[in-house]
Write a protein that holds these residues in place. Structure first.
Motif, PDB file in Angstrom:
ATOM      1  N   GLN A 221     -25.999  -8.971 -54.952  1.00 53.93           N
ATOM      2  CA  GLN A 221     -27.146  -8.071 -54.822  1.00 53.93           C
ATOM      3  C   GLN A 221     -27.460  -7.488 -56.196  1.00 53.93           C
ATOM      4  OE1 GLN A 221     -27.890  -4.753 -51.660  1.00 53.93           O
ATOM      5  NE2 GLN A 221     -26.968  -3.706 -53.407  1.00 53.93           N
ATOM      6  N   ILE A 222     -28.741  -7.460 -56.552  1.00 55.85           N
ATOM      7  CA  ILE A 222     -29.185  -6.882 -57.814  1.00 55.85           C
ATOM      8  C   ILE A 222     -30.250  -5.834 -57.507  1.00 55.85           C
ATOM      9  CG2 ILE A 222     -30.075  -7.357 -60.129  1.00 55.85           C
ATOM     10  CD1 ILE A 222     -29.439 -10.339 -59.610  1.00 55.85           C
ATOM     11  N   ILE A 223     -30.019  -4.598 -57.935  1.00 50.91           N
ATOM     12  CA  ILE A 223     -30.953  -3.502 -57.709  1.00 50.91           C
ATOM     13  C   ILE A 223     -31.271  -2.858 -59.059  1.00 50.91           C
ATOM     14  CG2 ILE A 223     -31.353  -1.277 -56.569  1.00 50.91           C
ATOM     15  CD1 ILE A 223     -31.176  -3.557 -54.585  1.00 50.91           C
ATOM     16  N   SER A 224     -32.543  -2.686 -59.354  1.00 49.73           N
ATOM     17  CA  SER A 224     -32.895  -2.045 -60.623  1.00 49.73           C
ATOM     18  C   SER A 224     -32.345  -0.618 -60.648  1.00 49.73           C
ATOM     19  CB  SER A 224     -34.415  -2.030 -60.813  1.00 49.73           C
ATOM     20  OG  SER A 224     -35.020  -1.091 -59.947  1.00 49.73           O
ATOM     21  N   LYS A 225     -31.969  -0.161 -61.829  1.00 46.49           N
ATOM     22  CA  LYS A 225     -31.432   1.190 -61.958  1.00 46.49           C
ATOM     23  C   LYS A 225     -32.448   2.222 -61.496  1.00 46.49           C
ATOM     24  CE  LYS A 225     -29.259   4.350 -65.265  1.00 46.49           C
ATOM     25  NZ  LYS A 225     -28.837   4.562 -66.677  1.00 46.49           N
ATOM     26  N   GLU A 226     -33.709   1.984 -61.793  1.00 45.10           N
ATOM     27  CA  GLU A 226     -34.765   2.919 -61.389  1.00 45.10           C
ATOM     28  C   GLU A 226     -34.842   3.051 -59.878  1.00 45.10           C
ATOM     29  OE1 GLU A 226     -39.556   3.696 -62.201  1.00 45.10           O
ATOM     30  OE2 GLU A 226     -38.577   1.873 -62.933  1.00 45.10           O
ATOM     31  N   LEU A 227     -34.762   1.916 -59.170  1.00 42.75           N
ATOM     32  CA  LEU A 227     -34.831   1.956 -57.709  1.00 42.75           C
ATOM     33  C   LEU A 227     -33.596   2.632 -57.132  1.00 42.75           C
ATOM     34  CD1 LEU A 227     -36.474   1.128 -55.198  1.00 42.75           C
ATOM     35  CD2 LEU A 227     -35.189  -1.025 -55.180  1.00 42.75           C
ATOM     36  N   GLU A 228     -32.431   2.338 -57.675  1.00 42.22           N
ATOM     37  CA  GLU A 228     -31.194   2.958 -57.180  1.00 42.22           C
ATOM     38  C   GLU A 228     -31.224   4.464 -57.397  1.00 42.22           C
ATOM     39  OE1 GLU A 228     -28.053   3.632 -55.264  1.00 42.22           O
ATOM     40  OE2 GLU A 228     -28.333   1.474 -55.595  1.00 42.22           O
ATOM     41  N   GLN A 229     -31.654   4.904 -58.552  1.00 41.46           N
ATOM     42  CA  GLN A 229     -31.657   6.333 -58.838  1.00 41.46           C
ATOM     43  C   GLN A 229     -32.745   7.074 -58.065  1.00 41.46           C
ATOM     44  OE1 GLN A 229     -29.380   8.048 -60.434  1.00 41.46           O
ATOM     45  NE2 GLN A 229     -28.215   6.201 -60.918  1.00 41.46           N
ATOM     46  N   ALA A 230     -33.774   6.356 -57.624  1.00 41.67           N
ATOM     47  CA  ALA A 230     -34.822   6.994 -56.827  1.00 41.67           C
ATOM     48  C   ALA A 230     -34.327   7.346 -55.432  1.00 41.67           C
ATOM     49  CB  ALA A 230     -36.046   6.080 -56.731  1.00 41.67           C
ATOM     50  N   LYS A 231     -33.259   6.699 -54.997  1.00 44.86           N
ATOM     51  CA  LYS A 231     -32.651   7.019 -53.697  1.00 44.86           C
ATOM     52  C   LYS A 231     -31.824   8.286 -53.869  1.00 44.86           C
ATOM     53  CE  LYS A 231     -29.704   4.022 -51.867  1.00 44.86           C
ATOM     54  NZ  LYS A 231     -28.383   4.414 -51.340  1.00 44.86           N
ATOM     55  N   GLN A 232     -32.214   9.343 -53.204  1.00 48.66           N
ATOM     56  CA  GLN A 232     -31.639  10.663 -53.441  1.00 48.66           C
ATOM     57  C   GLN A 232     -30.167  10.737 -53.082  1.00 48.66           C
ATOM     58  OE1 GLN A 232     -33.353  13.268 -54.916  1.00 48.66           O
ATOM     59  NE2 GLN A 232     -34.895  11.689 -55.249  1.00 48.66           N
ATOM     60  N   ASP A 233     -29.779  10.038 -52.035  1.00 48.87           N
ATOM     61  CA  ASP A 233     -28.400  10.102 -51.565  1.00 48.87           C
ATOM     62  C   ASP A 233     -27.897   8.681 -51.394  1.00 48.87           C
ATOM     63  OD1 ASP A 233     -26.000  11.017 -50.671  1.00 48.87           O
ATOM     64  OD2 ASP A 233     -26.793  12.174 -48.985  1.00 48.87           O
ATOM     65  N   PHE A 234     -26.624   8.535 -51.134  1.00 48.42           N
ATOM     66  CA  PHE A 234     -26.080   7.200 -50.928  1.00 48.42           C
ATOM     67  C   PHE A 234     -26.370   6.692 -49.524  1.00 48.42           C
ATOM     68  CE2 PHE A 234     -23.740   8.738 -54.557  1.00 48.42           C
ATOM     69  CZ  PHE A 234     -23.830   7.648 -55.409  1.00 48.42           C
ATOM     70  N   TYR A 235     -26.666   7.601 -48.606  1.00 49.67           N
ATOM     71  CA  TYR A 235     -27.091   7.202 -47.273  1.00 49.67           C
ATOM     72  C   TYR A 235     -28.561   7.567 -47.101  1.00 49.67           C
ATOM     73  CZ  TYR A 235     -22.230   6.427 -46.041  1.00 49.67           C
ATOM     74  OH  TYR A 235     -20.947   5.954 -46.002  1.00 49.67           O
ATOM     75  N   ALA A 236     -29.347   6.609 -46.649  1.00 52.44           N
ATOM     76  CA  ALA A 236     -30.776   6.857 -46.450  1.00 52.44           C
ATOM     77  C   ALA A 236     -31.004   7.643 -45.169  1.00 52.44           C
ATOM     78  CB  ALA A 236     -31.529   5.531 -46.377  1.00 52.44           C
ATOM     79  N   ALA A 237     -32.071   8.414 -45.141  1.00 50.95           N
ATOM     80  CA  ALA A 237     -32.402   9.202 -43.957  1.00 50.95           C
ATOM     81  C   ALA A 237     -32.737   8.284 -42.785  1.00 50.95           C
ATOM     82  CB  ALA A 237     -33.579  10.127 -44.259  1.00 50.95           C
ATOM     83  N   GLU A 238     -32.299   8.712 -41.614  1.00 51.25           N
ATOM     84  CA  GLU A 238     -32.555   7.931 -40.400  1.00 51.25           C
ATOM     85  C   GLU A 238     -34.043   7.844 -40.105  1.00 51.25           C
ATOM     86  OE1 GLU A 238     -31.660   8.128 -35.575  1.00 51.25           O
ATOM     87  OE2 GLU A 238     -30.881   9.669 -36.920  1.00 51.25           O
ATOM     88  N   SER A 239     -34.468   6.685 -39.620  1.00 47.15           N
ATOM     89  CA  SER A 239     -35.832   6.494 -39.133  1.00 47.15           C
ATOM     90  C   SER A 239     -35.829   5.283 -38.207  1.00 47.15           C
ATOM     91  CB  SER A 239     -36.815   6.261 -40.283  1.00 47.15           C
ATOM     92  OG  SER A 239     -36.620   4.983 -40.863  1.00 47.15           O
ATOM     93  N   PRO A 240     -36.780   5.200 -37.275  1.00 45.69           N
ATOM     94  CA  PRO A 240     -36.861   4.003 -36.417  1.00 45.69           C
ATOM     95  C   PRO A 240     -37.049   2.735 -37.229  1.00 45.69           C
ATOM     96  CG  PRO A 240     -38.212   5.788 -35.524  1.00 45.69           C
ATOM     97  CD  PRO A 240     -37.766   6.232 -36.882  1.00 45.69           C
ATOM     98  N   GLN A 241     -37.797   2.838 -38.336  1.00 50.25           N
ATOM     99  CA  GLN A 241     -38.054   1.662 -39.168  1.00 50.25           C
ATOM    100  C   GLN A 241     -36.768   1.174 -39.837  1.00 50.25           C
ATOM    101  OE1 GLN A 241     -39.851   4.567 -39.391  1.00 50.25           O
ATOM    102  NE2 GLN A 241     -41.662   3.841 -38.275  1.00 50.25           N
ATOM    103  N   LEU A 242     -35.960   2.130 -40.339  1.00 57.45           N
ATOM    104  CA  LEU A 242     -34.718   1.734 -40.998  1.00 57.45           C
ATOM    105  C   LEU A 242     -33.720   1.175 -39.982  1.00 57.45           C
ATOM    106  CD1 LEU A 242     -33.111   1.597 -43.608  1.00 57.45           C
ATOM    107  CD2 LEU A 242     -32.279   3.910 -43.146  1.00 57.45           C
TER     108      LEU A 242
END
Length: 370
Positions: A221-242
């Motif tokens: 897996q390759i994730i740009s540093k910008e995209l990784e740092q834009a994620k506020q926490d290590f766990y994403a907020a729950e949503s029906p879409q996620l």
């Protein structure tokens, strides 16, 4: 006269197809399975094509397509001639972080599936019946910001690809990260883990290893540093879409792995997905992690309660991994779960995901053959 002849021909062919379906259709009590196993639409399509062809021959003209008939795709997703990356250390399917969406779609077209991921964007899955499987994500500027594959589509300026031993990876890339900082918070990786994370070309590169194949590279897996740092926490907020995104991603990852092992792909089953979702939700809400629920029901009891008939069935559970990719890789490195994923007899799979109050996901995979 010609119309009358075609009418008689239609009646004859209709009776022929009906007769074949009548005597070949298995007697099955489970209506859902019956619908899946018998496809009358295919018979009707074949009938129409035969009539159209015969009528065209009588009239001396070529067969004409129906108005609602979908054209065959011009190109299938075939493995390209893989070349060394031009800008980055790694590429997947000759695609690199930073490539434009326009350029990518000109090369490979539209994805098979697009689902929400933990980065607030989407994983776009590409494959041809799960051959040449990879996923990519775009950032807000329509640039490639994420890549993943578990198949032989990786190229590198280093001597690293699928099947490379972990010792070679470390010799080529040096010491992996032990933590990632987000704001004022540090996330510490477990000391004993089946993956390594590197910061390369301003990208977080996660290399997963198969411990059952001598710790060789099994996916990346390759994730740009910008995209990784834009994620506020290590766990994403729950949503029906996620939730739905994690479910379909885990399904696709499972089938891509089965193809790697020359096994038939599984069919998605909505009914057992609900069974899996209910168990994940029960675990998340009641803070436990077990195949047997608090009422003493086994996975097979829950399937039977939901009127799912099966001859062979199995269940995989995962909890705490912050994405479907990490959950799948962890399951493949657990022998019992791996055996379920690679069991040749299974035909159907449903995946259910739920989140606890801390946004930690619970994953349930239910496999079965009816």
């Amino acid at each position: 006269m010609r119309r009358f002849f075609v009418f008689l021909l239609c009646l004859f062919l209709i009776w022929t197809v009906y007769d074949k379906q009548l005597y070949k259709a298995p007697v099955i009590d489970d209506i859902r399975s019956n619908i899946e196993k018998i496809d009358f639409s295919a018979a009707i399509d074949t009938l129409y094509d035969e009539i159209n062809q015969l009528a065209g021959q009588l009239n001396g003209v070529a067969e004409q397509p129906r108005q609602n008939e979908q054209p065959e795709p011009i190109n299938k997703l075939e493995k390209p001639n893989l070349s060394a990356p031009a800008k980055q250390m790694f590429s997947v399917y000759n695609i690199e972080i930073g490539d434009s969406k326009e350029a990518v779609e000109q090369q490979i077209g539209a994805p098979k599936r697009s689902t929400a991921n933990e980065y607030g964007t989407e994983w776009n899955a590409y494959h041809d019946s799960y051959q040449n499987f990879f996923m990519l994500a775009y950032d807000e500027n329509d640039k490639v910001a994420g890549l993943y594959t578990s198949q032989d589509l990786i190229t590198s300026t280093k001597d690293i690809k699928l099947g490379t031993p972990k010792e070679t990876v470390l010799a080529q890339l040096g010491e992996p990260l032990s933590q990632i900082r987000k704001g004022l918070v540090y996330f510490q990786f477990q000391e004993k883990r089946d993956y390594d994370v590197f910061l390369l070309d301003n990208n977080y590169v996660t290399i997963f290893y198969d411990i059952h194949k001598n710790n060789t590279v099994t996916s990346m897996q390759i994730i740009s540093k910008e995209l990784e740092q834009a994620k506020q926490d290590f766990y994403a907020a729950e949503s029906p879409q996620l939730r739905e995104g994690f479910e379909y991603q885990l399904f696709d990852l499972t089938n891509a792995t089965r193809v790697n092992h020359n096994l038939p792909i599984l069919t998605w089953d909505d009914q057992i997905k609900e069974t899996a979702r209910k168990h994940s939700l029960d675990m998340a809400e009641n803070n436990y992690f077990n195949h047997t629920n608090l009422e003493g029901q086994s996975p097979f009891d829950r399937m039977e309660e939901d009127a799912i008939s099966f001859t062979v069935a199995g269940e995989n559970l995962a909890s705490g991994q912050f994405s479907s990719i990490f959950a799948h890789e962890g399951l493949m490195n657990s022998l019992g779960h791996r055996e379920n994923i690679l069991k040749p007899e299974y035909e159907f799979l449903g995946v259910g995901v739920a989140f606890n109050p801390e946004a930690h996901p619970y994953y349930t995979e239910n496999f079965f053959t009816d």
